[in-house]
Scaffold this active site. Structure first.
Site, PDB file in Angstrom:
ATOM      1  N   THR A 422      19.988  27.630  24.215  1.00 23.33           N
ATOM      2  CA  THR A 422      20.207  28.850  24.992  1.00 23.33           C
ATOM      3  C   THR A 422      18.979  29.370  25.728  1.00 23.33           C
ATOM      4  OG1 THR A 422      19.796  30.189  23.000  1.00 23.33           O
ATOM      5  CG2 THR A 422      22.088  29.607  23.478  1.00 23.33           C
ATOM      6  N   SER A 437      18.451  25.640  19.408  1.00 21.52           N
ATOM      7  CA  SER A 437      19.175  26.776  18.856  1.00 21.52           C
ATOM      8  C   SER A 437      20.105  26.249  17.761  1.00 21.52           C
ATOM      9  CB  SER A 437      19.984  27.476  19.939  1.00 21.52           C
ATOM     10  OG  SER A 437      19.176  27.854  21.035  1.00 21.52           O
ATOM     11  N   GLY A 438      20.546  27.153  16.879  1.00 21.73           N
ATOM     12  CA  GLY A 438      21.478  26.745  15.838  1.00 21.73           C
ATOM     13  C   GLY A 438      20.970  26.969  14.434  1.00 21.73           C
ATOM     14  N   ASP A 550      17.138  37.058   7.721  1.00 22.18           N
ATOM     15  CA  ASP A 550      17.435  36.581   9.069  1.00 22.18           C
ATOM     16  C   ASP A 550      16.489  37.184  10.098  1.00 22.18           C
ATOM     17  OD1 ASP A 550      18.691  35.147  11.075  1.00 22.18           O
ATOM     18  OD2 ASP A 550      20.380  36.527  11.288  1.00 22.18           O
ATOM     19  N   ASP A 552      14.176  36.211  12.258  1.00 22.28           N
ATOM     20  CA  ASP A 552      13.522  35.208  13.107  1.00 22.28           C
ATOM     21  C   ASP A 552      12.239  35.779  13.707  1.00 22.28           C
ATOM     22  OD1 ASP A 552      16.108  33.210  14.349  1.00 22.28           O
ATOM     23  OD2 ASP A 552      16.500  34.988  13.144  1.00 22.28           O
TER      24      ASP A 552
END
Length: 780
Positions: A422, A437-438, A550, A552
């Protein structure tokens, strides 16, 4: 309108990709006459009476492109979700009759080659290639002929060569524009409305004009292509040329990349990319230049006159990611805006009027994994006459800037294994650099470089180390490590003096369940500095060891020279999802400044070892920022004159729960979730200014709810930002005082403003929802 209820839009685009869940028998009632009548009454409005396309695509080539009767039948029956083509409830016999008729329009693929093809190719090269491209080589003023053999029978090709003006392909109609000073500009019309016209001129430059600035628009009846009459092209040579054209039935992306011409005059050079904002009419990088500062030197719009800013035009896309919309930063080059959108779409847009030059569509695979969960794209990068873009099925593609035609298509990873792509790529020298991504799937993140000319993979750096490498000791086992996440899904930045690129990395996987991945889990939630020539790791710093939130660290690393403790330091700055602002030495990774820019209860200081002193891991003592964090991927900005770092901050309140997930390839494995406090009245957002020398907050503009809008600043002392309610705002960079706002009507999600000069006026762009809006001061 009948157009919106009965066209076969996107049969051509998707027929070859649709998998027939249940194969149908080949139609036995080939009632061609009945099919012709049905097509002309139900489909011709979009696809033309000859099926060559009007609003919908050309259907005369779908079988030559690999479609089968069954797949075309199923596409008509089911429709194409997200497009103007609905499902059909017509009887099977009628649909089969339409399919049978369409098959008669497709040129035969088994015709024997006639004529001297080699001589035909020589004739094409000498007489046609200056205007027409074949497999990426040639001019762009005329239609691309790479698939002409699949689209046109020989008899029609012969007629069109002899009488070029008999049928002129839409988008290539000749036009002459007469400016008010008498200057005449000739070219091919790409788009037109009552107030503007967009053309490719005979120099192959895309140009848009307001009709108010023109004396006359002359629509010509004679094609830009001359008639090749018998006295100009003998019958034997014509037969050879047609024989060669009949062999052109498309080539793979690898063939196109291998044969495509290199950059043409007027393209963006590597020096242009290094110069950044030097050309005021351009915005060439995701953040404007390699530093990531997103700080424009333009000064026409000021704190004193910004209240006079008015909308100039709006470009409305017909595709949107639900609840999100545009997240891209447009590239702007000499009056043309290049913009990507959700679901594999991209456009070239006239910067004067917001009208389209061309559009690119990439059909989504029906079995997307990670890409199905966030069908967004964050922008192009550019080099020469090529644009580079990532795709939801984890590819990287290069498009022609003039036409939007595909130049090369390279696989980044297998999307079926849970990967997607993305971010806007980062172009450094002759390389296109992209992160995966992922990270919510059991994948292994990486950053990869491709050759800008050919799309050939050059190097790959895994953000999860191999067993035995440095960092592998922070994982309990190779089995856990190999699916540990750390996707790098935001664009990096580049220091040409140090020859280093800087990328943030994502969360470990599973996101919330850390019991089976004990350790710091390098290089998740980190910043890595890499050699762009080799991909070799030079240094790293981990912001959130063993993350279970989460959080990031997929942020834009911002490069600047900042005075810290009385000394000028070359730093990389990050406002992190964990709620802390950091400044690191960008040559070594040494921590220089670390201080909370939010009211987080997770930690309030960083220890002497560079690690956070965690007070509250799961929010059970005091609630923590949610999984969107103290900020997110939306770009910040830095004003070097004021020494202020501007960021959208988020104040939220949740507790975290980990649950052991089932690990399956291609499926999400977040392993838990959050619980919000009963009353969310305490949640809010803010635009904050931070002194990077100390990490101290200097001012804030509070929003009613948490925002995901990015930030841009200008040398005139303005900061442009936005909120979750869709307000696009300009504030005084020194004080945070609101000076102007515009309600866009949709949440500004991940996007940030860009600015450029055109015709002596400073424009400001903001994507919001499915709309790109341009603002400027009123004309004098």
């Amino acid at each position: 309108m009948r157009r919106r209820t009965s066209c076969l839009l996107a049969v051509f685009l998707l027929a070859a990709r649709l998998a027939a869940a249940q194969a149908l028998a080949r139609p036995v009632n080939d009632d061609v006459a009945n099919g012709r009548g049905l097509f002309q009454t139900r489909c011709a409005d979009c696809h033309g009476i000859d099926a060559k396309g009007v609003h919908g695509p050309d259907l005369t080539v779908i079988f030559a492109n690999g479609a089968t009767d069954d797949r075309v039948f199923q596409t008509i029956r089911r429709g194409v979700p997200g497009s103007e083509m609905p499902a059909s409830n017509a009887p099977d016999a009628e649909l089969r009759a339409v399919v049978a008729y369409l098959r008669t329009l497709s040129p035969s693929t088994s015709d024997a080659v006639i004529g001297n093809v080699a001589n035909g190719e020589r004739i094409f090269s000498s007489s046609c290639a200056s205007c027409h491209r074949v497999n990426g080589r040639g001019g762009a003023l005329g239609p691309d002929l790479s698939r002409i053999g699949a689209a046109r029978p020989r008899a029609l090709l012969t007629r069109e060569i002899r009488d070029a003006s008999a049928v002129i392909t839409p988008g290539y109609q000749p036009v002459t524009l007469v400016k008010t000073d008498g200057q005449r500009i000739r070219g091919a019309r790409k788009n037109e409305d009552a107030y503007s016209i967009q053309i490719m001129d005979t120099r192959e430059q895309l140009q848009g004009y307001r009709k108010a600035d023109l004396r006359e628009v002359i629509a010509e009846k004679t094609s830009l292509m001359p008639d090749f009459t018998a006295d100009r092209l003998k019958d034997g040579d014509l037969a050879d040329l047609v024989g060669y054209l009949s062999t052109l039935r498309g080539a793979g992306a690898a063939t196109v990349a291998a044969t495509a011409t290199t950059s043409t005059g007027g393209g963006v050079t590597s020096q242009d990319l290094l110069d950044g904002f030097k050309n005021a009419g351009r915005w060439l990088h995701y953040s404007g230049d390699y530093t990531g500062q997103r700080h424009s030197p333009l000064t026409q719009i000021t704190p004193q006159n910004v209240n006079r800013l008015t909308p100039q035009w709006a470009f409305q896309a017909d595709t949107i990611a639900l609840t999100r919309g545009f997240e891209a930063t447009p590239i702007v080059v000499d009056g043309v805006i290049y913009m990507t959108g959700p679901n594999g779409s991209a456009w070239a847009i006239d910067a004067r009027t917001g009208r389209q030059f061309w559009r690119y569509r990439r059909p989504n695979a029906p079995d997307l994994t990670a890409g199905a969960g966030y069908p967004v794209n964050r922008g192009f990068s550019i080099l020469g006459d090529r644009l580079f873009m990532t795709t939801l099925d984890a590819h990287v593609v290069a498009l022609d800037t003039k036409t939007g035609a595909l130049v090369w298509d390279s696989i980044l990873e297998d999307y079926k294994a849970g990967y997607a792509a993305t971010p806007a790529p980062l172009v450094v020298k002759d390389k296109v650099i992209v992160g995966s991504s992922g990270g919510e799937n059991p994948t292994r993140g990486f950053i990869q470089a491709f050759d800008a000319k050919t799309g050939k993979p050059l190097w790959r750096f895994y953000t999860i180390p191999n067993p035995g490498e440095k960092g592998s000791e922070t994982w309990p086992s190779p089995e856990v490590m190999i699916r540990g996440g750390a996707a790098a899904w935001v664009t990096g930045t580049y220091d040409p003096d140090l020859n280093l690129i800087y990328y943030g990395t994502g969360n470990p996987n599973p996101d919330y369940y850390g019991a089976e991945r004990m350790g710091d889990n390098l290089y998740t939630c980190s910043i890595v500095a890499l050699d762009p020539d080799t991909g070799q790791l030079k240094w790293h710093y981990q912001f959130t060891p063993h993350d279970t939130h989460d959080w990031d660290s997929d942020h834009i690393p911002v490069l600047a020279d900042v005075r810290i403790a009385g000394q000028s330091r070359k730093v990389v700055m990050v406002a992190n999802r964990n709620g802390f602002f950091y400044a690191l030495d960008r040559a070594t990774g040494k921590l220089l400044v670390a201080k909370p820019f939010t009211d987080t209860n997770w930690a309030r200081e960083i220890g002497a070892d560079g690690r956070p002193i965690v007070l509250n891991e799961d929010g059970t003592k005091k609630c923590l920022p949610d999984f969107w964090g103290g900020t997110n991927f939306m770009p910040p900005s830095y004003d070097p004159a004021l020494n202020l770092f501007f960021v959208t901050a988020r104040e939220t309140c949740v507790t975290y729960f980990g649950v052991k997930p089932e690990i399956k390839v291609g499926q999400t494995s977040v392993g838990g979730g959050v619980r919000r406090v009963a009353d969310r009245i305490f949640d809010y957002g803010a635009l904050r200014a931070i002194d990077p020398s100390t990490g101290e907050r200097k001012w804030e503009l509070r929003y009613t709810t948490p925002s995901l809008a990015g930030v841009m600043s200008t040398a005139s002392g303005l900061v442009f930002a936005g909120d979750n309610e869709g307000n696009f705002t300009a504030v005084d960079a020194k004080t945070g005082k609101p000076l102007w706002h515009y309600p866009t009507g949709a949440s500004i999600w991940g996007a940030a403003a860009t600015t450029f000069m055109l015709d002596g006026r400073q424009y400001v762009l903001i994507p919001s929802g499915a709309t790109l809006t341009a603002f400027a001061l009123p004309r004098e």
